[in-house]
Structures are given as structure tokens and as C-alpha cells.
Design a protein around this motif. Structure first.
Motif, PDB file in Angstrom:
ATOM      1  N   VAL A 285       0.861  -1.179   0.000  1.00 53.29           N
ATOM      2  CA  VAL A 285       0.000   0.000   0.000  1.00 53.29           C
ATOM      3  C   VAL A 285       0.897   1.229   0.000  1.00 53.29           C
ATOM      4  N   ARG A 286       0.285   2.359  -0.284  1.00 57.44           N
ATOM      5  CA  ARG A 286       1.007   3.625  -0.261  1.00 57.44           C
ATOM      6  C   ARG A 286       0.301   4.563   0.706  1.00 57.44           C
ATOM      7  N   PRO A 287       0.683   4.572   1.966  1.00 60.48           N
ATOM      8  CA  PRO A 287       0.008   5.439   2.935  1.00 60.48           C
ATOM      9  C   PRO A 287       0.321   6.902   2.673  1.00 60.48           C
ATOM     10  N   ARG A 288      -0.699   7.753   2.666  1.00 59.08           N
ATOM     11  CA  ARG A 288      -0.522   9.184   2.427  1.00 59.08           C
ATOM     12  C   ARG A 288      -1.853   9.905   2.630  1.00 59.08           C
ATOM     13  N   LEU A 289      -1.777  11.207   2.661  1.00 60.60           N
ATOM     14  CA  LEU A 289      -2.975  12.032   2.673  1.00 60.60           C
ATOM     15  C   LEU A 289      -3.432  12.247   1.247  1.00 60.60           C
TER      16      LEU A 289
ATOM     17  N   LEU B  37       3.434  14.034  12.346  1.00 58.49           N
ATOM     18  CA  LEU B  37       3.870  14.808  11.200  1.00 58.49           C
ATOM     19  C   LEU B  37       3.198  16.176  11.186  1.00 58.49           C
ATOM     20  N   GLY B  38       3.700  17.069  10.332  1.00 57.32           N
ATOM     21  CA  GLY B  38       3.225  18.450  10.306  1.00 57.32           C
ATOM     22  C   GLY B  38       1.761  18.588   9.947  1.00 57.32           C
ATOM     23  N   SER B  39       1.234  19.776  10.190  1.00 55.29           N
ATOM     24  CA  SER B  39      -0.171  20.062   9.936  1.00 55.29           C
ATOM     25  C   SER B  39      -0.395  20.397   8.471  1.00 55.29           C
ATOM     26  N   VAL B  40      -1.563  19.995   7.953  1.00 57.33           N
ATOM     27  CA  VAL B  40      -1.921  20.348   6.574  1.00 57.33           C
ATOM     28  C   VAL B  40      -2.052  21.857   6.444  1.00 57.33           C
ATOM     29  N   LEU B  41      -2.680  22.491   7.413  1.00 55.48           N
ATOM     30  CA  LEU B  41      -2.820  23.946   7.412  1.00 55.48           C
ATOM     31  C   LEU B  41      -1.854  24.528   8.435  1.00 55.48           C
TER      32      LEU B  41
ATOM     33  N   CYS C 279     -14.468  28.174   0.732  1.00 60.33           N
ATOM     34  CA  CYS C 279     -14.057  26.939   0.070  1.00 60.33           C
ATOM     35  C   CYS C 279     -13.043  27.180  -1.038  1.00 60.33           C
ATOM     36  N   ARG C 280     -13.250  28.239  -1.822  1.00 63.20           N
ATOM     37  CA  ARG C 280     -12.354  28.481  -2.956  1.00 63.20           C
ATOM     38  C   ARG C 280     -10.943  28.799  -2.484  1.00 63.20           C
ATOM     39  N   LYS C 281     -10.806  29.453  -1.355  1.00 64.69           N
ATOM     40  CA  LYS C 281      -9.469  29.749  -0.824  1.00 64.69           C
ATOM     41  C   LYS C 281      -8.893  28.560  -0.062  1.00 64.69           C
ATOM     42  N   LEU C 282      -9.767  27.770   0.549  1.00 67.81           N
ATOM     43  CA  LEU C 282      -9.295  26.653   1.351  1.00 67.81           C
ATOM     44  C   LEU C 282      -8.743  25.523   0.487  1.00 67.81           C
ATOM     45  N   ARG C 283      -9.367  25.299  -0.668  1.00 74.47           N
ATOM     46  CA  ARG C 283      -8.993  24.148  -1.491  1.00 74.47           C
ATOM     47  C   ARG C 283      -7.508  24.141  -1.862  1.00 74.47           C
ATOM     48  N   PRO C 284      -6.946  25.204  -2.440  1.00 81.89           N
ATOM     49  CA  PRO C 284      -5.512  25.161  -2.782  1.00 81.89           C
ATOM     50  C   PRO C 284      -4.610  25.054  -1.553  1.00 81.89           C
ATOM     51  N   LEU C 285      -5.048  25.603  -0.415  1.00 84.68           N
ATOM     52  CA  LEU C 285      -4.246  25.482   0.799  1.00 84.68           C
ATOM     53  C   LEU C 285      -4.156  24.028   1.255  1.00 84.68           C
TER      54      LEU C 285
ATOM     55  N   GLY D  91      -0.799  21.718   1.510  1.00 89.74           N
ATOM     56  CA  GLY D  91      -0.477  21.068   2.772  1.00 89.74           C
ATOM     57  C   GLY D  91      -0.350  19.560   2.635  1.00 89.74           C
ATOM     58  N   ILE D  92      -1.183  18.965   1.794  1.00 86.74           N
ATOM     59  CA  ILE D  92      -1.116  17.528   1.561  1.00 86.74           C
ATOM     60  C   ILE D  92       0.256  17.140   1.012  1.00 86.74           C
ATOM     61  N   GLU D  93       0.732  17.891   0.028  1.00 86.33           N
ATOM     62  CA  GLU D  93       2.039  17.601  -0.554  1.00 86.33           C
ATOM     63  C   GLU D  93       3.151  17.761   0.480  1.00 86.33           C
ATOM     64  N   ARG D  94       3.027  18.745   1.334  1.00 85.54           N
ATOM     65  CA  ARG D  94       4.059  19.004   2.333  1.00 85.54           C
ATOM     66  C   ARG D  94       4.123  17.866   3.364  1.00 85.54           C
ATOM     67  N   VAL D  95       2.957  17.411   3.839  1.00 82.86           N
ATOM     68  CA  VAL D  95       2.934  16.342   4.836  1.00 82.86           C
ATOM     69  C   VAL D  95       3.384  15.028   4.216  1.00 82.86           C
ATOM     70  N   ASN D  96       2.932  14.732   3.001  1.00 79.11           N
ATOM     71  CA  ASN D  96       3.316  13.479   2.358  1.00 79.11           C
ATOM     72  C   ASN D  96       4.819  13.385   2.147  1.00 79.11           C
ATOM     73  N   ALA D  97       5.473  14.529   1.983  1.00 71.12           N
ATOM     74  CA  ALA D  97       6.923  14.533   1.799  1.00 71.12           C
ATOM     75  C   ALA D  97       7.650  14.082   3.063  1.00 71.12           C
ATOM     76  N   GLU D  98       6.978  14.110   4.224  1.00 71.47           N
ATOM     77  CA  GLU D  98       7.589  13.689   5.481  1.00 71.47           C
ATOM     78  C   GLU D  98       7.503  12.182   5.704  1.00 71.47           C
ATOM     79  N   ILE D  99       6.692  11.489   4.899  1.00 70.76           N
ATOM     80  CA  ILE D  99       6.529  10.048   5.063  1.00 70.76           C
ATOM     81  C   ILE D  99       7.748   9.343   4.464  1.00 70.76           C
ATOM     82  N   PRO D 100       8.378   8.431   5.187  1.00 70.81           N
ATOM     83  CA  PRO D 100       9.573   7.760   4.677  1.00 70.81           C
ATOM     84  C   PRO D 100       9.333   7.076   3.334  1.00 70.81           C
ATOM     85  N   GLU D 101      10.315   7.184   2.441  1.00 72.48           N
ATOM     86  CA  GLU D 101      10.250   6.533   1.141  1.00 72.48           C
ATOM     87  C   GLU D 101      10.659   5.079   1.308  1.00 72.48           C
ATOM     88  N   THR D 102       9.682   4.221   1.521  1.00 71.29           N
ATOM     89  CA  THR D 102       9.930   2.801   1.691  1.00 71.29           C
ATOM     90  C   THR D 102       8.700   2.048   1.220  1.00 71.29           C
TER      91      THR D 102
END
Length: 328
Positions: A77-81, A159-163, A177-183, A187-198
Motif C-alpha cells: 500500500v502507499r500510505p498518504r494524505l 507529522l506536520g499540519s496540513v494547514l 471553500c475556494r481559498k481553502l482548497r488550494p491550501l 499542505g497535503i504535498e508538504r505532509v506526504n513529503a515527510e513520510i519515509p520513502e519505503t
């Protein structure tokens, strides 16, 4: 976790209050929608819009394939947000439908070093209102988090916060909603980068290993009353301990998790995930007070000894057979 809590509150409030409002819709770019759906791994299937009805009366083609086997599919599996268009954290706010969801987990790395999960202890309390709206509009809107457990060192890192700041609101107080969506996407990309590459494998549900989870203290008596098959191993909460046993034969493991407080409803063992290779166990216990009181969801982790893991592996086939026959 957020979704579990929301589901509990929904069922609770149906008995105590009126039906809830429907979240508002807003137009989104279809390309963005497809991109977001593409982020979700196979273990968390998003809801897609139904295909349009054909205009002609042509042959509809062969029937769809039957549902997959209830047994867990082997593999990685690939765990992530992931960004999702329904449910997920933030989706319970009355101004947005979309949210963030943890997919592909809980999971353990194949080298046996890490476990990643989103099981954060949660506490919710009523503000004394008498209708669904009082709960629906409560702020702040909170997000869940991801925990990275290092089994070699025995440490847990959240791990870090999405927001990284307060979510954007309109003058009315509703989320923008329109401003929240890109944030959220950033944040999803930032947190996923903290998950070990394994490489990762899922933590197995207890029932998939042939272990029956007894929700509360009344469960054993109910099994006796209904004449259920008591062959499978049982995982239960007894007093302030989590117990793995074969009824009337042996106790395989007892883990003290107290002190636990009880309100006006019994404590409920809601879930148990097990990794047989490392012995890591993640169990969830719910405490509730009705009708307009409080609820807490606590999560406990510990390691099963090798003897207990061997017993589970030995009895898994017969336990799964009973599960399939009794549909638990």
C-alpha cells in the motif's frame, strides 16, 4: 479518525435531535476533480459521479464483475494524505463538501521499522445545544494528524499540519471553500513529503486474521445466547486490560491500558489492527455519555509476544471460516 467520530455523532444525534443540514455545493473545474481523485490509492475508493444514461437502446453489455473476496488482498500500500471531494477532515463543515483523507493506512514498513497511522486520541463535548445545528456549526474545524511510530526506538512523531494557519473564513463565519482548497492541496504535498520513502504493507484487521473483536462487556453473553461458534480467538476489553484469548482454553496476552473511566454508556472496543510479523497492535476504545454529553476515542498500541502471534497464524483459517459463516 474524524470520519469515525462524525459517524458516531450522526447516529447518536438521530436519536436525540433533528436531521442535519446538507452541505452546500459549489462549481469546480472537472480537470481538478479528476486530478484529485487520481491522488487516492486503490485502498480508498472515491465516489465518482454516475455515468450518463445512454441515449440509444443498445445492448448494455456484459454485467459488472462481482465484488472482490472479503479477505485482504496481498501486496503493498502507499500510505498518504489525499484530497477527496466528499467526507474527510473539513468536509463536516457546513460550507464545504471536500476534505482531506488518510488512505493506504494504518500501515507498517516492510522492513518492520515504521508504523504510520492517524489514530489520534479525540475528545468531543456538547455546548448544551438542543439541535443538530448546534453541533454542525461548532468551531474550530479541526484536522487529524499522521503519527509515525519508530519501532526500533519506541518513539512516535506526529507529522506536520496540513494547514499552517487558521483556515480562511467569509464574513458570515463560514469557511471560504475556494481559498481553502488550494491550501489543503499544498499542505497535503508538504505532509506526504515527510513520510519515509519505503515499501509498506497494511495493518490487518483482526477479523481478517480470524480474531473476533468483542465490542463491550455484554458481547460474550450475547454470543452464548445466540449459540455462536466460539472457536475463533477473541480480542476483548476486560476492565482496564485488552485481552487476547481462546475462550475456556488459554489467555494468549493481557495488556493493561488503564486507568479507564466509564460514563453512562459502556466502553466499546471499536477496532483492532494487528501486524503478525512485528506483533504491533493498534486498538481503539470509545467512551460516550448520552444524550448531550461527551465522547472520547482513545487508541492504544502494544506488541504481541511471538507465542501469541504464532497462535493467531495457526487459528486464522478456522477463524476466517467462522467469520464468513456468521458474517462478523
Amino acid at each position: 479518525m474524524g470520519r469515525c467520530t462524525a459517524s458516531f455523532l450522526a447516529s447518536l444525534l438521530l436519536g436525540c435531535a433533528a436531521e442535519g443540514p446538507t452541505a452546500l455545493e459549489f462549481e469546480v473545474d472537472e480537470a481538478d476533480r479528476e486530478q484529485a481523485i487520481g491522488w487516492v490509492v486503490p485502498e480508498a475508493e472515491p465516489e465518482r459521479e454516475p455515468a450518463p444514461e445512454p441515449e440509444s437502446h443498445s445492448d448494455p453489455g456484459p454485467p459488472s464483475r462481482p465484488e472482490a473476496s472479503p479477505l485482504p488482498a496481498p501486496g503493498r500500500v502507499r500510505p498518504r494524505l489525499a484530497f477527496v471531494w466528499q467526507w474527510g477532515d473539513f468536509a463536516h463543515a457546513d460550507s464545504c463538501n471536500f476534505g482531506v483523507e488518510f488512505v493506504g493506512g494504518p500501515a507498517v514498513s516492510e522492513d518492520g521499522r515504521y508504523v504510520i497511522h492517524d489514530r489520534q486520541d479525540d475528545f468531543w463535548e456538547s455546548d448544551g445545544g438542543e439541535g443538530w445545528e448546534d453541533y454542525h456549526d461548532q468551531e474550530p474545524v479541526e484536522e487529524g494528524g499522521l503519527a509515525l511510530v519508530d519501532l526500533h526506538t519506541g518513539t512516535t512523531t506526529w507529522l506536520g499540519s496540513v494547514l499552517e494557519s487558521e483556515p480562511p473564513h467569509r464574513a458570515s463565519g463560514h469557511l471560504n471553500c475556494r481559498k481553502l482548497r488550494p491550501l489543503l492541496k499544498e499542505g497535503i504535498e508538504r505532509v506526504n513529503a515527510e513520510i519515509p520513502e519505503t515499501t509498506w504493507r497494511p495493518l490487518a484487521k483482526a477479523s481478517d486474521l480470524g480474531v473476533r473483536v468483542l465490542g463491550d462487556a455484554s458481547a460474550p453473553a450475547e454470543l452464548e445466547r445466540t449459540g455462536a461458534d466460539r472457536t475463533p480467538l477473541e480480542f476483548m476489553l476486560r476492565g482496564e486490560s485488552l485481552v487476547l484469548r481462546r475462550k475456556g482454553v488459554e489467555v494468549l496476552h493481557r495488556e493493561t491500558v488503564g486507568p479507564l473511566e466509564v460514563c453512562n454508556m459502556p466502553l466499546v472496543l471499536t477496532d483492532a489492527r494487528i501486524d503478525l510479523e512485528t506483533g504491533f497492535v493498534l486498538a481503539s476504545v470509545s467512551k460516550s455519555c448520552v444524550c448531550f454529553g461527551s465522547e472520547s476515542l482513545l487508541h492504544f498500541s502494544f506488541t504481541l509476544p511471538e507465542r501469541a502471534r504464532n497462535r493467531i497464524a495457526r487459528h486464522a483459517p478456522s477463524g476466517r471460516a467462522v467469520r464468513d459463516a456468521e458474517r462478523w
